[in-house]
Design a protein around this motif. Structure first.
Motif, short mmCIF file in Angstrom:
data_model
loop_
_atom_site.label_atom_id
_atom_site.label_comp_id
_atom_site.label_asym_id
_atom_site.label_seq_id
_atom_site.Cartn_x
_atom_site.Cartn_y
_atom_site.Cartn_z
N ILE A 1 0.85 -1.19 0.00
CA ILE A 1 0.00 0.00 0.00
C ILE A 1 0.89 1.24 0.00
O ILE A 1 1.91 1.27 0.68
CB ILE A 1 -0.90 0.03 1.26
N VAL B 1 0.89 5.77 -0.19
CA VAL B 1 0.08 6.99 -0.13
C VAL B 1 0.68 8.03 -1.07
O VAL B 1 0.14 8.28 -2.14
CB VAL B 1 -0.07 7.56 1.30
N CYS C 1 6.05 9.01 3.21
CA CYS C 1 5.22 8.51 4.31
C CYS C 1 5.68 7.20 4.92
O CYS C 1 5.40 6.93 6.07
CB CYS C 1 3.77 8.45 3.89
N GLY C 2 6.35 6.36 4.18
CA GLY C 2 6.83 5.09 4.75
C GLY C 2 5.76 4.03 4.88
O GLY C 2 6.01 2.97 5.46
N CYS C 3 4.60 4.26 4.31
CA CYS C 3 3.52 3.26 4.36
C CYS C 3 3.95 1.99 3.62
O CYS C 3 3.62 0.89 4.02
CB CYS C 3 2.27 3.85 3.71
N ARG D 1 6.72 0.49 3.43
CA ARG D 1 7.99 -0.10 3.83
C ARG D 1 7.95 -1.63 3.78
O ARG D 1 6.96 -2.26 4.14
CB ARG D 1 8.45 0.42 5.19
#
Lengths: 480, 277
Positions: free
Chosen positions: B213, B215, B221-223, B225
């Motif tokens: 996923i 953003v 944002c590191g979402c 990772r």
């Protein structure tokens, strides 16, 4: 002159219980009477130290004088002469450490609430724009000199945060043909993706971006410089100068076991989902933001306060701020800490996370912590936290937000030839001019200093714009 | 706004759009992606750039209708516009003459891998493509993939083709028969994981295009990772293509399900509460 009043007029705010459940602005702003009353406290001292305390040098006594004479268009004109984003600065500038900190009145009592007055004037101008015509409006002839003087040289501004917007505004006012490149789908940078609605309504950011567009700056959204054109390509494709204001957007993590479990966010992700993507309005808006019942925020800066207060508003029962030093060392603004406390945020000072435990389905359900005590001051001058042996404990949490700060975004330094960078990936630039080691390229804001404040980024944008102007006029042929 | 120039329905729920996006088309390279936001209330989702035309100034995206955003996309037709398309993002796949290369694709991967296969072919590689679909009716992309492959093996879940079942058996047989220098896979996450398990005993370098996923898609944002060889990486800026043997698949699959309850109402894509389409 009336007798010296040593107390400032209080700013009306939303009730803590009520505001903890909505995303509306907390501080409601002065009304006319309150603003007049506060403005009348200003003694118009001849030394006006406040001006020197402002990173963009706003003519503070002058705008306050116009305000108390009820000449609002003039107050707005003076304010906007030096500050293109007054509605934003009036809300998020740390005035207590800048202009207000050096206010002459501060020696005897409370300094003038300069930030609140700035906000009042900016808000007045925004709501009365239609009525004042050219007198105080953005399209005032006084502030947009003809472009013939500059031969419409082209400047590319990379990033539309506070630094980029300020540089773009100043350059557009000077008559340059300015193009702002923004990677996201809206302009504003951290003002849009980071600072929550209840502290800085997005309508205000949008209005100030629109003002800068009205000065003639062109805005290109969805444009990731370095992936589309590089800085070098911008220069060879007709831009005479490039200003880089790409900010500090690379989130730091703790590097602890279990940090990649579900339910653990960087503050950037959490705030981007909540603020930029309007996750708090899900499902009307499409971006979900998953919030648990017990939330821990790791960190002690303004971003940590914002994340904590957003968590509460999204419906968390208990919100902890876990910070490894004591309250006195917290880098967040005093006002924000007080706001958070009033709303019921629980502070766990002298506490440091050690790792995260999962619930068996890959979701975080506890954070292992250790208590700390303060030792001798370290290089930053703050007391160094030392773990207390045997004080480990488990904090039950189902959401964790890591708010440790951000490093500069590496995309531009990586894709530009000859741009010198410092230890933490910051771009090396001259403090007074913003000139980088790469000819025709300037930089300013968090990409140069590392994460700092909105106003210091604006100050850097302003200095760079002045230096770019000098260079493009041929008055400054040197390079550093 | 980005205008849809052409819409094709490739299979039930799988669609291809050609979009007017000259700045992206000018720079797109194999393996890169775009972030798409359908309308002013939309979320940002990553989609692989499935093709581009630098002269016309267009890019192609292919997507599977699985949730709110892809359903919104699927409701658009040629002439309509998409609010935001940002890219090209991520690192391109490093293309060289590796020698003998196998490409294993499933789902929309059958269409999105095209630029990589074409570039591999142009670089002089011998390319064998293995394409899998659940049934004859849902099979697509084999013809175009075949144009750039020296050999193509079609696997279907039914018995309509030479190979049936999953891709793993035919892949294992192939690896037993011939020496391969590279395997590349673009498929649902669980398929890519099993491909990496299949190739592991043969010690052939295997790369996969991961789809966590995202953003912002620009490293902010590191979402997205992922753990690669024990180190946390951001798929949006360090990937999305990584060595499949080094990927911590469990973590990727778990994190992909963070919002599965909310955004993927389509149970047909879920094997036991899983949304690894």
């Amino acid at each position: 002159m009336a007798k010296l009043n040593l107390n400032r007029v209080p700013m009306p705010r939303q009730d803590p219980i009520v505001r903890g459940k909505n995303f509306k602005e907390v501080a409601l702003g002065y009304g006319k009477e309150e603003a007049q009353k506060e403005a009348n406290r200003c003694i118009q001292c001849p030394r006006h130290p406040c001006k020197g305390g402002c990173p963009v040098g706003v003519d503070i006594p002058e705008f306050i004088k116009a305000l108390r004479e009820d000449n609002m268009p003039e107050a707005a004109r003076i304010l906007k002469g030096k500050n293109s984003l007054p509605g934003i600065c009036g809300r998020v500038c740390p005035q207590e450490t800048q202009c207000e900190n050096v206010c002459t009145l501060g020696k005897k009592g409370a300094p003038i609430a300069i930030g609140r007055l700035e906000r009042y004037v900016a808000d007045w101008e925004r709501t009365n724009k239609g009525n004042v015509g050219s007198k105080g409006s953005a399209s005032s002839q006084k502030t947009s000199p003809s472009s013939s003087k500059t031969g419409a040289k082209r400047v590319a501004v990379v990033g539309s945060g506070p630094a980029g917007l300020t540089a773009a505004a100043d350059l557009a006012k000077l008559g340059y043909s300015v193009t702002i490149f923004e990677a996201l789908h809206v302009a504003g940078g951290v003002l849009m993706y980071g600072i929550p609605e209840f502290r800085l309504p997005k309508e205000i950011v949008q209005a100030e971006v629109d003002y800068i567009k009205s000065l003639g700056a062109e805005l290109k959204l969805d444009s990731v410089v370095g992936k589309i054109d590089t800085v070098d390509e911008l220069l060879s494709n007709g831009y005479d100068a490039v200003f880089i204001g790409t900010g500090a957007g690379l989130p730091m993590f703790l590097d602890l076991p279990g940090e990649n479990l579900c339910g653990i966010y960087s503050a950037n992700e959490f705030l981007t989902r909540t603020v930029l993507m309007k996750g708090y309005l899900y499902p009307e808006y499409d971006t979900p933001v998953e919030i648990g019942k017990q939330v821990a925020i790791v960190g002690g800066g303004n971003v940590a306060m914002d994340a904590a207060r957003c968590s509460l508003r999204l419906g968390a029962d208990k919100v902890y701020v876990v910070y490894r030093r004591s309250e006195a060392e917290m880098p967040a603004r005093r006002e924000e800490i007080e706001n958070a406390k009033e709303e019921g945020i629980i502070f766990k000072f002298l506490t440091n996370p050690l790792g995260f435990l999962a619930n068996g389905h890959g979701w975080v359900n506890a954070m292992e912590c250790i208590q700390m005590e303060l030792g001798e001051p370290d290089k930053s001058g703050r007391c160094r936290p030392i773990p207390k042996e045997g004080s480990e404990f488990l904090l039950p949490v189902d959401t964790v937000i890591v708010a440790l700060g951000n490093n500069p975004n590496p995309l531009i330094p990586k894709t530009s030839i000859g741009l010198e960078t410092g230890k933490r990936g910051t771009i090396t630039a001259d403090e007074d001019t913003g000139k980088t080691k790469k000819p025709k390229v300037w930089a300013g804001g968090d990409i140069v200093t590392g994460a700092a404040t909105v106003i210091s980024a604006m100050g850097a944008g302003r200095k760079a714009a002045a230096s770019i102007d000098k260079f493009l006029r041929g008055e400054d042929k040197s390079w550093i | 706004m980005y205008r849809i120039l052409l819409r094709e329905d490739l299979a039930p729920n799988i669609h291809r759009f050609k979009i007017d996006a000259p700045t992206i088309a000018r720079k797109a390279e194999p393996g890169q992606f775009v972030i798409v936001r359908v309308d002013d209330k939309g979320e940002r989702i990553p989609l692989t750039i499935a093709d581009w035309d630098r002269d016309v100034g267009s890019i192609t995206i292919v997507f599977n209708q699985v949730g709110k955003t892809t359903n919104k996309l699927a409701a658009l037709k040629a002439g309509d516009s998409i609010e935001n398309v940002a890219g090209p993002l991520g690192l391109p796949v490093a293309i060289e003459n590796f020698g003998n290369v196998a490409c294993v694709v499933g789902g929309y991967g059958a269409a999105t891998i095209l630029p990589i296969v074409r570039a591999l072919k142009e670089a002089g590689n011998i390319v064998t493509s293995i394409i899998r679909a659940p049934s004859k009716e849902t099979l697509f992309g084999e013809a175009r993939l075949g144009e750039y492959s020296d050999k193509i093996m079609v696997v279907t879940g039914d018995t309509s083709n030479e190979y049936h079942g999953f891709v793993f058996e035919p892949l294992r047989e192939l690896l037993k028969k011939e020496k391969f220098d590279l395997v590349i896979t673009m498929a649902p996450t669980c398929v890519m994981r099993l491909v990496s398990l299949t190739t592991k005993p043969f010690k052939v370098k295997t790369i996969a295009s991961l789809n966590p996923i995202m953003v912002d898609g620009t490293g902010m944002c590191g979402c997205c990772r992922v753990i690669i060889d024990g180190v946390t990486k951001f798929a949006c800026v360090d990937g999305p293509v990584f060595d499949a043997q080094e990927v911590a698949w469990d973590m990727l699959m778990t994190r992909r399900c963070t919002y599965s309850g909310e955004t993927s109402p389509e149970l047909r894509y879920q094997c036991y509460k899983c949304a690894q389409w």
